[in-house]
Motif scaffolding. Structure first.
Motif, short mmCIF file in Angstrom:
data_model
loop_
_atom_site.label_atom_id
_atom_site.label_comp_id
_atom_site.label_asym_id
_atom_site.label_seq_id
_atom_site.Cartn_x
_atom_site.Cartn_y
_atom_site.Cartn_z
N TYR A 143 0.79 -1.23 0.00
CA TYR A 143 0.00 0.00 0.00
C TYR A 143 0.82 1.28 0.00
O TYR A 143 0.30 2.34 -0.33
N VAL A 176 2.28 1.63 -6.72
CA VAL A 176 1.08 1.90 -5.93
C VAL A 176 0.58 3.31 -6.17
O VAL A 176 1.34 4.28 -6.16
N TYR A 177 -0.74 3.46 -6.44
CA TYR A 177 -1.36 4.78 -6.44
C TYR A 177 -2.25 4.86 -5.20
O TYR A 177 -3.28 4.20 -5.12
N ASN A 178 -1.83 5.60 -4.21
CA ASN A 178 -2.53 5.63 -2.93
C ASN A 178 -2.39 7.02 -2.32
O ASN A 178 -1.55 7.26 -1.45
N SER A 203 -3.99 8.82 -0.20
CA SER A 203 -4.14 9.03 1.24
C SER A 203 -2.92 8.51 2.00
O SER A 203 -2.73 8.82 3.17
N ASN A 204 -2.10 7.71 1.34
CA ASN A 204 -0.90 7.16 1.94
C ASN A 204 -1.17 6.42 3.24
O ASN A 204 -0.45 6.56 4.23
N GLN A 205 -2.28 5.68 3.27
CA GLN A 205 -2.63 4.93 4.48
C GLN A 205 -2.80 3.46 4.15
O GLN A 205 -3.21 3.10 3.04
N PRO A 260 -5.16 0.39 4.64
CA PRO A 260 -6.59 0.29 4.99
C PRO A 260 -6.76 -0.23 6.42
O PRO A 260 -6.17 -1.25 6.79
#
Lengths: 185, 241
Positions: free
Chosen positions: A113, A119-121, A123-125, A127
């Motif tokens: 994540y 990775v395209y995320n 919120s950088n969290q 889940p």
């Protein structure tokens, strides 16, 4: 009376269920002998009564898997581990052996994540919604959690392998598989 | 003194020379005794015990036990098959033998032995799931000792045929593993065409040649159609297809 069968996919890919559908027209023959209870094939989410046979695909990677598996053990006379994931963990069990790591689960999640350049995320969290089942520290095989009566290896076991095993079990005979029908991959 | 003599395997009369092991005599007579650590061209070491037979009622490893004149050897009895199934199961539980993700699947002798012995039953042992680091430092070779069954074939091939001593056992008991002569494989003088790296040497997917993964399609791999036996097994142009 017809035998009752329940099936479920835990930490699996539904490949073993696809393989069960691969018995093709023999499905009709199977339905002469059995009735499906809880199963993704008929979308029944709960057991309606006690079952004779439980087919479980996939190992246990989160707490929901463990609860489901324990429910299957409580409700099925004969519990069968279907496929390599149920038998020995399969692909998900690879996360148990992430090298050089004191905390393989964390490293696995961070790579999936956060860290990977694929990775395209935004919120950088990782889940962590309360509705998501908690991941276990490692992936467990079915036999690690409950007593398993039989296992059908394969990734996935072929339709013929599943058919021959079920046919023998329903007839109360020992199963005989041809050489090509016993596969671990 | 050097006259050939006879003994029996499962009631079949076998001719043997003095000094031959039970397995050598059986191989020459075309009788297959299952094996993992023994392979053609290497000194037998009797470590995997899959070749266990009963010679005059006593369990011995066929690859190291000399044949005795007039002896009665049991090979494929239910009792012996039970021992072999347990031994192969334990090997499966000691390492990470995840066939669906392994390059050696289909040409793996451990897997083929599982097929030959018909291992399907639910297991009673725990999986040890080792997490030893993979050594991918060498440009042509990967070493994943989590798949190792400690057969020692690479050790003997490197020592006796390549004369390089690249591999050796390290540690004792449950901690025993195969190590290399250096900090990592790239620091040794191992080469891709060494006998120790040959596909016929490692029976599992522990020593992997880079760039060759999954070279045979499913259905055409070595043990897809035929069980492991004499001529289909170790040392017989294995994996050269």
């Amino acid at each position: 009376m017809k035998k009752r069968i329940a099936t479920v996919s835990l930490a699996g890919c539904f490949g073993c269920h696809m393989s069960l559908l691969d018995i093709d027209e023999r499905l009709l023959e199977l339905l002469q002998q059995v009735e499906f209870d809880r199963s993704p094939l008929n979308d029944l989410k709960r057991f309606t009564r006690r079952c004779d046979i439980g087919l479980v695909e996939g190992g246990c990677c989160n707490e929901e898997n463990v609860h489901t598996l324990q429910e299957f053990r409580r409700n099925c006379d004969v519990l069968i581990a279907v496929g390599q994931c149920a038998v020995m963990g399969g692909l998900p069990v690879m996360r148990n052996a992430i090298m050089h790591s004191d905390d393989p689960l964390r490293e696995c999640l961070e790579t999936a994540y956060l860290d990977s350049d694929k990775v395209y995320n935004p919120s950088n969290q990782i889940p962590n919604d309360a509705a998501l089942p908690l991941l276990l520290d490692k992936v467990y095989t079915l036999a690690d959690v409950v007593k398993v009566d039989y296992q059908i290896p394969g990734c996935p076991p072929s339709g013929d392998t599943l058919w021959n095993t079920l046919e023998a079990l329903l007839a109360g005979k020992p199963v005989e598989l041809a050489y090509e029908q016993l596969r671990y991959d | 003194m050097n006259k050939p003599f006879k003994f029996e395997i499962d009631g079949i009369e076998i001719e043997a020379q003095r000094g031959q092991s039970i397995m050598q005599a059986a191989d020459e007579a075309g009788v297959y005794i299952p094996r993992l650590c023994d392979t053609e061209g290497l000194e037998p070491q009797g470590s995997c015990r899959v070749c266990v037979v009963k010679q005059n009622g006593r369990a011995v490893s066929a690859c190291t036990q000399p044949a005795i004149e007039g002896a009665k050897v049991e090979n494929e009895t239910e009792e012996i098959l039970g021992y072999r199934r347990d031994l192969v199961r334990m090997l499966y539980h000691e390492g990470n033998h995840l066939c669906p993700i392994c390059e050696a699947s289909g040409r793996c002798e451990l897997q083929a032995m599982g097929y030959r012995l018909g291992i399907t039953q639910a297991t009673k042992y725990p999986y040890l799931q080792p997490a030893r680091p993979v050594d991918a430092s060498h440009p042509d070779i990967v070493l994943d000792t989590n798949r190792c069954i400690l057969c020692g074939r690479c050790i003997r091939a490197s020592r006796d045929i390549d004369k390089k001593h690249v591999f050796e056992y390290v540690g004792r008991g449950i901690n025993k593993r195969v190590g290399v002569n250096g900090n990592k494989l790239a620091e040794t003088d191992v080469k891709l065409n060494d006998r120790a790296i040959d596909l016929a040497t490692c029976p599992v997917g522990c020593i992997i040649q880079k760039g060759r993964g999954f070279f045979a399609p499913i259905g055409e791999r070595q043990f897809d159609k035929k069980p492991i036996t004499l001529g289909v097994g170790p040392g017989k142009n294995r994996g050269k297809s």
